[in-house]
Enzyme design. Structure first.
Site, mmCIF file in Angstrom:
data_model
loop_
_atom_site.group_PDB
_atom_site.id
_atom_site.type_symbol
_atom_site.label_atom_id
_atom_site.label_comp_id
_atom_site.label_asym_id
_atom_site.label_seq_id
_atom_site.Cartn_x
_atom_site.Cartn_y
_atom_site.Cartn_z
ATOM 1 N N VAL A 12 32.623 -4.987 -4.001
ATOM 2 C CA VAL A 12 31.910 -3.774 -3.612
ATOM 3 C C VAL A 12 31.479 -3.855 -2.150
ATOM 4 C CG1 VAL A 12 29.877 -2.358 -4.085
ATOM 5 C CG2 VAL A 12 31.159 -3.370 -5.979
ATOM 6 N N PHE A 243 42.758 7.763 -18.919
ATOM 7 C CA PHE A 243 42.008 6.815 -19.748
ATOM 8 C C PHE A 243 42.280 7.004 -21.237
ATOM 9 C CE2 PHE A 243 38.731 3.658 -18.697
ATOM 10 C CZ PHE A 243 39.118 3.429 -17.380
ATOM 11 N N LEU A 244 43.542 7.269 -21.555
ATOM 12 C CA LEU A 244 43.928 7.437 -22.962
ATOM 13 C C LEU A 244 44.999 6.424 -23.355
ATOM 14 C CD1 LEU A 244 44.154 11.319 -23.578
ATOM 15 C CD2 LEU A 244 42.370 9.735 -24.313
ATOM 16 N N CYS A 254 33.566 -4.458 -14.862
ATOM 17 C CA CYS A 254 32.559 -3.387 -15.006
ATOM 18 C C CYS A 254 32.346 -2.891 -16.430
ATOM 19 C CB CYS A 254 32.935 -2.199 -14.130
ATOM 20 S SG CYS A 254 32.871 -2.583 -12.391
HETATM 21 C C1 UDX Z 1 36.152 0.625 -13.848
HETATM 22 C C2 UDX Z 1 35.914 2.135 -13.633
HETATM 23 O O1 UDX Z 1 37.154 2.837 -13.758
HETATM 24 C C3 UDX Z 1 35.302 2.378 -12.277
HETATM 25 O O2 UDX Z 1 35.031 3.762 -12.115
HETATM 26 C C4 UDX Z 1 34.015 1.574 -12.173
HETATM 27 O O3 UDX Z 1 33.372 1.762 -10.944
HETATM 28 C C5 UDX Z 1 34.278 0.085 -12.416
HETATM 29 O O4 UDX Z 1 34.941 -0.073 -13.672
HETATM 30 P P1 UDX Z 1 38.007 -1.167 -13.141
HETATM 31 O O5 UDX Z 1 37.187 -2.168 -13.870
HETATM 32 O O6 UDX Z 1 38.568 -1.497 -11.822
HETATM 33 O O7 UDX Z 1 37.142 0.174 -12.926
HETATM 34 O O8 UDX Z 1 39.228 -0.835 -14.081
HETATM 35 P P2 UDX Z 1 39.799 0.390 -14.909
HETATM 36 O O9 UDX Z 1 41.075 0.821 -14.291
HETATM 37 O O10 UDX Z 1 38.793 1.419 -15.155
HETATM 38 O O11 UDX Z 1 40.177 -0.354 -16.287
HETATM 39 C C6 UDX Z 1 39.156 -0.951 -17.096
HETATM 40 C C7 UDX Z 1 39.773 -1.527 -18.354
HETATM 41 O O12 UDX Z 1 40.239 -0.502 -19.212
HETATM 42 C C8 UDX Z 1 40.982 -2.427 -18.114
HETATM 43 O O13 UDX Z 1 40.957 -3.519 -19.004
HETATM 44 C C9 UDX Z 1 42.160 -1.524 -18.409
HETATM 45 O O14 UDX Z 1 43.310 -2.227 -18.807
HETATM 46 C C10 UDX Z 1 41.605 -0.693 -19.535
HETATM 47 N N1 UDX Z 1 42.266 0.618 -19.657
HETATM 48 C C11 UDX Z 1 42.084 1.574 -18.700
HETATM 49 C C12 UDX Z 1 43.034 0.888 -20.782
HETATM 50 O O15 UDX Z 1 43.193 0.036 -21.681
HETATM 51 N N2 UDX Z 1 43.601 2.117 -20.898
HETATM 52 C C13 UDX Z 1 43.447 3.096 -19.977
HETATM 53 O O16 UDX Z 1 43.973 4.207 -20.174
HETATM 54 C C14 UDX Z 1 42.657 2.815 -18.827
#
Ligand code: UDX
Length: 425
Positions: A12, A243-244, A254
């Protein structure tokens, strides 16, 4: 142009420093790890984020181990230190408190302290009260980040929104001015609102994923295909198509941490937050359920050789924090399997019974089964016949749904993809 201090040279802090330098501000970064400061001073950037090294190389950003030196004379001091989970899931504020203490002596009377670290609701006001004991006019505002790893600098440059939490209109305006080079809606609200908005955003995303992952289980059992289901769901604008994607549970730095922290805050206020409690619990199950599938299909994984493709928590990062892949590897080892791992960017920590190799096919050589744990592009395009020849067994468990099942089955492999069960007659 403002004089900016950023405390913390992690993900960050470095994005904040690079982004603000690019907007024309004068930026100094305070970081307690001397090694990291040395590296940065030599132009070595310790995070794998596209564009950051280039921006830092072409702008004058100062790095120091002395927070006070960074903060002296600063108009705005951003606090971007970690807030890791404590044993009970609540956020540990030790680093934030230490960062504040380290600048008290030098803080300019009219400086604004902006909290970028994700902190429990009420923390910003508490820090302001603390600082006002020595600095009667101190202003502390909440300014949460919404960056995704892998596209963090792009997210900084074109944010969906900038959230500023402050009771003081003057302080909010001064912070907004720092971002005036960005084209984004600025939402000014109370500090508690801003803190809560950050947690709510991440917890809602986590809830979406926990739901999809539960729905994937039901699809597996009924013969429906989760990708068809989410295609149909995603076209409803109230749901949205992001996010699906089902997988082995959400991970990263996070979502797991922020959901646990929000739940612990709710509990501390006597609210069970049942939806969120179930999301946290469901994710624990999702992070391990593919091991149970391997166990069932192989008649036990004890003594078996399992190849795992991917250890990063998602593709295009080397980050393994709270990665589902690591949880699955731990569980495989606990059940007596030998694990051979491949990942194009991330490194497996030292664990007995598992080792990492340089090529995906090499990991699969002689394996009884393959588990695809991260959705790296190269796994989606892997050659199934080469894979079939390399493996000793035929089972491929695709926890990310990336492979072309038809092509793999044509090569003699038997596939279990997430969210897709055998078709019913
Ligand atoms: C996340 C949030 O998206 C971001 O807005 C916040 O500030 C910090 O946390 P990040 O941790 O970088 O960001 O990853 P992200 O792309 O959101 O994925 C998080 C987790 O969800 C990962 O393990 C990813 O594999 C999983 N995921 C994400 C899925 O399984 N399916 C999806 O459709 C999206």
């Amino acid at each position: 142009m403002a004089n900016i201090a950023v405390l913390g040279a992690g993900y960050v802090g470095l994005i904040q420093a690079a982004g603000l330098a690019e907007l024309g501000h004068r930026v100094a970064v305070g970081e307690r790890l001397a090694d990291r400061v040395d590296q940065l001073a030599r132009g070595v950037v310790p995070i794998a984020e596209p564009g950051v090294a280039e921006v830092l190389a072409s702008h004058e950003v100062r790095f120091t181990t002395d927070n006070a030196e960074a903060a002296a004379g600063a108009d705005i001091v951003f606090v971007a230190v970690p807030t890791p989970p404590s044993q009970d899931g609540s956020a540990d504020l030790t680093f934030v408190e230490a960062a504040i203490d380290s600048i008290v002596e030098v803080l300019a009377p009219d400086a604004v302290v902006a909290i970028k670290s994700t902190v429990p609701i009420g923390t910003t006001r508490r820090i302001r009260r603390y600082l006002r004991k020595s600095h009667p006019d101190a202003e502390v505002v909440s300014n949460p980040e919404f960056l995704r790893e892998g596209s963090a600098l792009a997210d900084f440059r074109s944010p969906d929104r900038i959230v500023i939490g402050s009771d003081s209109q003057g302080a909010a305006e001064r912070l907004a001015e720092v971002y005036s080079g960005l084209d984004a809606p600025i939402l000014t609200m109370g500090p508690e609102d801003a803190e809560a908005a950050k947690y709510a955003s991440n917890a809602f995303l986590a809830t979406k994923l926990a739901f999809v992952n539960d729905m994937a289980i039901l699809c597996e059992r009924t013969g429906a295909d989760i990708s068809q289901v989410t295609d149909a769901m995603g076209l409803d604008p109230r749901i949205g198509s992001h996010f699906l994607r089902p997988g082995p549970g959400f991970g990263g730095s996070c979502l797991p941490k922020d959901t646990s922290s929000l739940l612990s805050q709710a509990n501390a206020h006597g609210f069970a937050f049942p939806v969120l409690a179930n999301v946290v619990e469901a994710n624990r199950l999702h992070q391990r359920r593919f091991v149970a599938v391997l166990d069932r299909e192989l008649g036990g994984v004890d003594g078996k050789r399992i190849a795992v493709w991917g250890i990063a928590f998602k593709k295009d990062t080397d980050d393994i924090r709270d990665s589902a892949a690591i949880a699955m590897i731990d569980e495989l080892l606990r059940r007596g399997a030998t694990v051979v791992v491949h990942d194009p960017a991330a490194t497996l920590p030292d664990v007995e019974g598992a080792h990492q190799v340089a090529e995906a096919l090499e990991a699969a050589a002689g394996a009884d089964a393959l588990l695809i744990a991260t959705e790296w592009g190269q796994y989606a395009t892997a050659d199934p016949s080469a894979l079939g020849s390399a493996m000793a067994g035929t089972l491929v468990v695709d926890a990310r749904g990336v492979i072309d099942v038809g092509a793999f089955e044509a090569a003699g492999l038997s596939c279990i993809p997430v969210g897709r069960g055998p078709k019913k007659e």
